[in-house]
Each structure stands twice: as C-alpha cells, then as structure tokens.
Design an enzyme around this catalytic site. Structure first.
Site, PDB file in Angstrom:
ATOM      1  N   ASP A  30      18.729 -13.657   2.086  1.00  0.00           N
ATOM      2  CA  ASP A  30      18.091 -12.671   2.954  1.00  0.00           C
ATOM      3  C   ASP A  30      18.621 -12.834   4.372  1.00  0.00           C
ATOM      4  O   ASP A  30      18.973 -13.943   4.795  1.00  0.00           O
ATOM      5  CB  ASP A  30      16.566 -12.836   2.941  1.00  0.00           C
ATOM      6  CG  ASP A  30      15.848 -11.588   3.439  1.00  0.00           C
ATOM      7  OD1 ASP A  30      15.562 -10.709   2.609  1.00  0.00           O
ATOM      8  OD2 ASP A  30      15.596 -11.491   4.654  1.00  0.00           O
ATOM      9  N   LEU A 168       7.234  -3.184 -11.668  1.00  0.00           N
ATOM     10  CA  LEU A 168       6.179  -4.084 -11.222  1.00  0.00           C
ATOM     11  C   LEU A 168       5.120  -3.330 -10.431  1.00  0.00           C
ATOM     12  O   LEU A 168       5.435  -2.440  -9.647  1.00  0.00           O
ATOM     13  CB  LEU A 168       6.773  -5.194 -10.338  1.00  0.00           C
ATOM     14  CG  LEU A 168       7.935  -5.981 -10.915  1.00  0.00           C
ATOM     15  CD1 LEU A 168       8.416  -7.002  -9.904  1.00  0.00           C
ATOM     16  CD2 LEU A 168       7.540  -6.654 -12.224  1.00  0.00           C
ATOM     17  N   LEU A 271      -6.399   7.585 -15.100  1.00  0.00           N
ATOM     18  CA  LEU A 271      -7.303   8.733 -15.105  1.00  0.00           C
ATOM     19  C   LEU A 271      -8.490   8.534 -14.171  1.00  0.00           C
ATOM     20  O   LEU A 271      -9.394   9.351 -14.145  1.00  0.00           O
ATOM     21  CB  LEU A 271      -7.818   9.007 -16.536  1.00  0.00           C
ATOM     22  CG  LEU A 271      -6.783   9.521 -17.534  1.00  0.00           C
ATOM     23  CD1 LEU A 271      -7.441   9.743 -18.898  1.00  0.00           C
ATOM     24  CD2 LEU A 271      -6.118  10.803 -17.060  1.00  0.00           C
ATOM     25  N   SER A 273     -10.105   9.092 -11.085  1.00  0.00           N
ATOM     26  CA  SER A 273      -9.938   9.979  -9.935  1.00  0.00           C
ATOM     27  C   SER A 273     -10.493   9.330  -8.678  1.00  0.00           C
ATOM     28  O   SER A 273     -11.352   8.447  -8.734  1.00  0.00           O
ATOM     29  CB  SER A 273     -10.642  11.317 -10.195  1.00  0.00           C
ATOM     30  OG  SER A 273     -12.011  11.124 -10.492  1.00  0.00           O
ATOM     31  N   GLY A 274      -9.997   9.761  -7.523  1.00  0.00           N
ATOM     32  CA  GLY A 274     -10.437   9.197  -6.259  1.00  0.00           C
ATOM     33  C   GLY A 274      -9.623   9.708  -5.101  1.00  0.00           C
ATOM     34  O   GLY A 274      -9.159  10.849  -5.106  1.00  0.00           O
ATOM     35  N   CYS A 281       5.885   2.703  -3.931  1.00  0.00           N
ATOM     36  CA  CYS A 281       6.612   3.232  -5.091  1.00  0.00           C
ATOM     37  C   CYS A 281       6.347   4.708  -5.357  1.00  0.00           C
ATOM     38  O   CYS A 281       7.274   5.530  -5.327  1.00  0.00           O
ATOM     39  CB  CYS A 281       6.268   2.407  -6.333  1.00  0.00           C
ATOM     40  SG  CYS A 281       6.915   0.739  -6.282  1.00  0.00           S
ATOM     41  N   LYS A 340      -3.983  -0.677  -2.311  1.00  0.00           N
ATOM     42  CA  LYS A 340      -4.679  -1.033  -3.540  1.00  0.00           C
ATOM     43  C   LYS A 340      -5.138  -2.472  -3.406  1.00  0.00           C
ATOM     44  O   LYS A 340      -4.623  -3.220  -2.559  1.00  0.00           O
ATOM     45  CB  LYS A 340      -3.775  -0.862  -4.769  1.00  0.00           C
ATOM     46  CG  LYS A 340      -2.572  -1.792  -4.774  1.00  0.00           C
ATOM     47  CD  LYS A 340      -1.704  -1.609  -6.006  1.00  0.00           C
ATOM     48  CE  LYS A 340      -2.345  -2.106  -7.269  1.00  0.00           C
ATOM     49  NZ  LYS A 340      -1.431  -2.108  -8.422  1.00  0.00           N
TER      50      LYS A 340
END
Length: 443
Positions: A30, A168, A271, A273-274, A281, A340
């Site tokens: 890196d 991933l 499925l 919902s929100g 991604c 998330k």
C-alpha cells in the site's frame, strides 16, 4: 503459495488476511505508510468484525509471520500470484475512475520487468498471474491489462491478467470469504484458472457451503459482479416500493414480504423494506453499470427506477417526522450513521440525506453510532455527536433510526428523556409501544 496484494483498503486487507489464514505467504502493498504500519502491528485501519483477530494472528508481533505489509513492490516478482485490490471510485457521471488502479497495474508490470526490484520476472514456469480483484467494468479489463503489459515491457508475454470479483458484505466480510456462495475466475487460459483454483483450494475444501467455482473469461467475470449487485439493489428497491404502497393502506409490509419470501423463485433475503441501501458497492456498481450502458446507447430503465426509489426513501422518512413535529429549532436525534451495522463505513449512508434534510428544516441534529462517529464527523463537522443513544435522545423532539444496530433494539426507558417521544424507524429495529409515537417507514 506466495501472494502479493496491491492495495490495503477494505477488500485488499480482508483478502490478504484471509489468504494468510488459509496458509499462504502474503505481502500486502500500500502507498499509505500508516496503513502499512497498522497491518504490521496486527491492526486493521477499518472496522470489520474478525479482521483484527486475523491480522494479530498472522501479522502482529508473535503472529505466524505469514502476512507482512510494505510500501514496496519488491515482493511482486517472487510471488506466484499478484492481486490488484486498488479502489475504483465513482466519477461525477457514475462511471468509475481507473487512474489509481491503472497506476498500480503499471507499477506491478514494472516490478515484474525487474525495473523496481532485483529479481527477474516469473517463478516456476516463468509465467506470472496478475489478478484484478478491484471492481471494473468489462471495458475496464482491457485498460488494466494494457497497463500491466505496458509496465512489463519485454516480459509482457509472460504475464497473464485475470479477474476474480469479490462478493464480500461489509460487516460479514471474513465469514463471506471463508464460506462463499460462489467463487468466480475470469481467465484467458486453463493455466491461470488452475493456478487460481490451487490458491483457493484450502478455502474450497473447508467451506461448509461447498461453493461452486465459475470459470469464465475476464470480462464475463466482472459483469457477474455488477449484475449480482444490480439485482440485489433492485430487489431492495422493489421491496421498498411495495412497502411504500403497503404504508398507504396501513398494511405491514414485513408481514407481506415474509409470505412473498417463501416462494423459492424469490427467496427471503433483501426483502426488508426501509430507508434504502448505501455503502460503497450498491451505489457505485449500479451507477457504473448505468453509465457504461449509456456509453453503449442503452437506457437502463429498471436500474434508473431502482435508484430513484432508493433516493426517495430518506425524504419519506423525514416527511413522516414532519407529520408529528415541526423540527425547526428543535433537537432531533439520528440513531445510526454507518450505512449498515458491523462497519464504520459511512459512504452513501442513508444518514447523510437524512441529516441534510433535517438541516434544511432548521433542526439541531445530534448523531450517534457505535463505531462510525469519527467517519461521519468528517462529512458533518458542525453537528453534535453523542457518546450513547441515551445521550442523543435526551431532550430530543424526535428520533430517526437509520441503522439497525442491535443495541437500538434494547432501548426502552431512554425514550422517557425525550422532549417529545416521536420515533421514526427506518429499519424496524425499535419495538412499537404505547409510551412513544412510533412510525415505521413501510409498516
């Protein structure tokens, strides 16, 4: 095998750690010396469950020694396989920026040509496999292949460029790598596919899922990645669209989708919902696929609709709050800042448009997240950040739940400290109760 991994971001660090754990000798490369130092100290520069443990086991002091990090490409010529895992960020039009990846690819070629190291190119049968792990469009494969060969110069005919897309999920990346649904090899020869399969053999032998291996050409392999994410993103947006309709009729969309998911042609995943999808991604890959489709004079109407539905969910959440509270001058808590649970990644988090919408309404925003506060602070340095959900709720005239961290499900008496106990739940994580005014986004 001896493996070099160029790029130590989210994908590269996970790849390097998991390959070392599978028994390979891995060098992570890196350009950022701080990232290199963190890996060599046995720590990840990102929050990903299980990753620090792997780095400590294989890279830290007292570790196995199978993983080391460096800013030099000197290990590339002595490797059996070199992975390119450099980021491909989005341009303003949604297409991907290949500049960083192309530069790394050319430098890899130069290393193989012996211009940056002392060891001549090739090991074993004098061929070297360079594998694109970064997400690139089909036409981007040729760009990266050309960059590698341009750097390799006179040894370019001994270098093959393949693709091996990653699937991933942030928050479960280590588990996903160890137990994949599928492994995709995009190669130009049987030799390259066999080498990749040998590299992955420890994983494939130990996986509980008995993951199928898909062998195809490099361009088809990267298209599988884009199609995979585009389908999942569209599935979420369809669930949200149906959920919005259910809300208008006072119907619980989760009850509807629980039944829909029993159909084996559809499946139960994605499925829920929100408030919509975010992260690095889905938004980037869907936008890139839309952009490359338009370059070929095709209008991707379904993908456009999926994005439009997703982009509208945060505003729908704010409108539900508007129905109960005039937030101008009022304290409003935003619970969850990461896109998330399980990650500190705030890229395209649905909290961003929620906070922007609250600021436009004149609210005094206070945000809380278990791990993503500092990341979001870079985007919104002027809002207040609480060190707990309870502190964020204290004195608030409304709360919007944007990320479904488990700790939010345990909130109870904390709502008593609110000035007005109005909770708008974008993830169905809060329990509906008589003591609060509760609105679910699609239920």
């Amino acid at each position: 095998m001896r493996v070099s991994v160029v790029g130590s971001g989210y994908v590269g660090t996970t790849l390097a750690a998991c390959l070392a754990d599978a028994g390979h000798d891995v060098t992570a490369i890196d350009i950022d010396p701080d990232v290199v130092a963190a890996i060599n100290d046995g720590h990840a520069a990102i929050h990903e469950p299980g990753l620090d443990d792997l780095l400590a086991e294989h890279a830290g002091n007292g570790g196995s020694g199978r993983l080391r990090a460096t800013t030099s490409y000197d290990a590339v010529p002595d490797s059996d396989v070199t992975f390119l895992a450099v980021g491909t960020p989005s341009n303003p039009d949604g297409s991907i920026d290949l500049a960083g990846l192309s530069a790394a690819a050319e430098t890899t070629g130069e290393a193989l040509a012996g211009t940056t190291g002392e060891t001549p190119a090739g090991t074993g049968d004098d061929r070297h496999l360079v594998v694109v792990k970064s997400t690139v469009t089909p036409d981007g494969v040729a760009t990266i292949r050309d960059a590698v060969r341009r750097g390799a110069g006179t040894v370019a005919d001994r270098v093959e460029v393949a693709t091996n897309p990653e699937f991933l999920r942030e928050g479960t990346a280590v588990a996903d790598f160890r137990d994949p649904d599928k492994v995709v090899f995009g190669t130009e020869s049987t030799w390259a596919a066999d080498r990749l399969e040998s590299l992955y053999e420890p994983l494939l032998e130990s996986t509980a899922a008995d993951a199928p291996v898909v062998r195809t050409d490099p361009e088809t392999a990267v298209t599988i990645k884009y199609a995979n994410n585009a389908f999942l993103a569209s599935k979420v947006s369809l669930a949200n669209d149906l959920g919005n309709i259910c809300k208008r009729f006072g119907i619980d969309a989760y009850e509807v989708m629980d039944a829909v998911g029993l159909d084996d042609r559809i499946g139960a995943q994605f499925l829920r919902s929100g408030v919509g999808w975010g992260g690095s991604c889905f938004p980037k890959d869907v936008d890139a696929l839309r952009a490359v489709a338009r370059e070929r004079e095709y209008e991707p109407a379904m993908l456009d609709a999926a994005v439009a539905v997703n982009d509208g969910q945060p505003e729908r959440m704010l409108e539900l709050l508007d129905g109960h509270v005039d937030v101008a001058g009022e304290r409003v808590a935003v619970l969850g800042l990461a896109f998330k649970p399980g990650t500190d990644d705030t890229r395209n988090s649905r909290a961003i448009p929620v906070i922007e919408g609250l600021e436009e309404r004149g609210a005094e925003v206070v945000g809380y997240d278990p791990v993503a506060t500092e990341t979001m602070r870079e985007r919104f340095p002027d809002i207040e950040y609480a060190d707990s959900a309870a502190a964020a709720l204290e004195g608030a005239s409304g709360a919007l739940v944007v990320t479904d961290w488990d700790e939010f499900a345990a909130l109870d008496d904390e709502f008593d400290a609110m000035a007005e106990r109005v909770v708008i739940d974008g993830r169905r994580i809060i329990e509906r109760r008589d003591e609060i005014t509760y609105e679910g986004l699609t239920w």
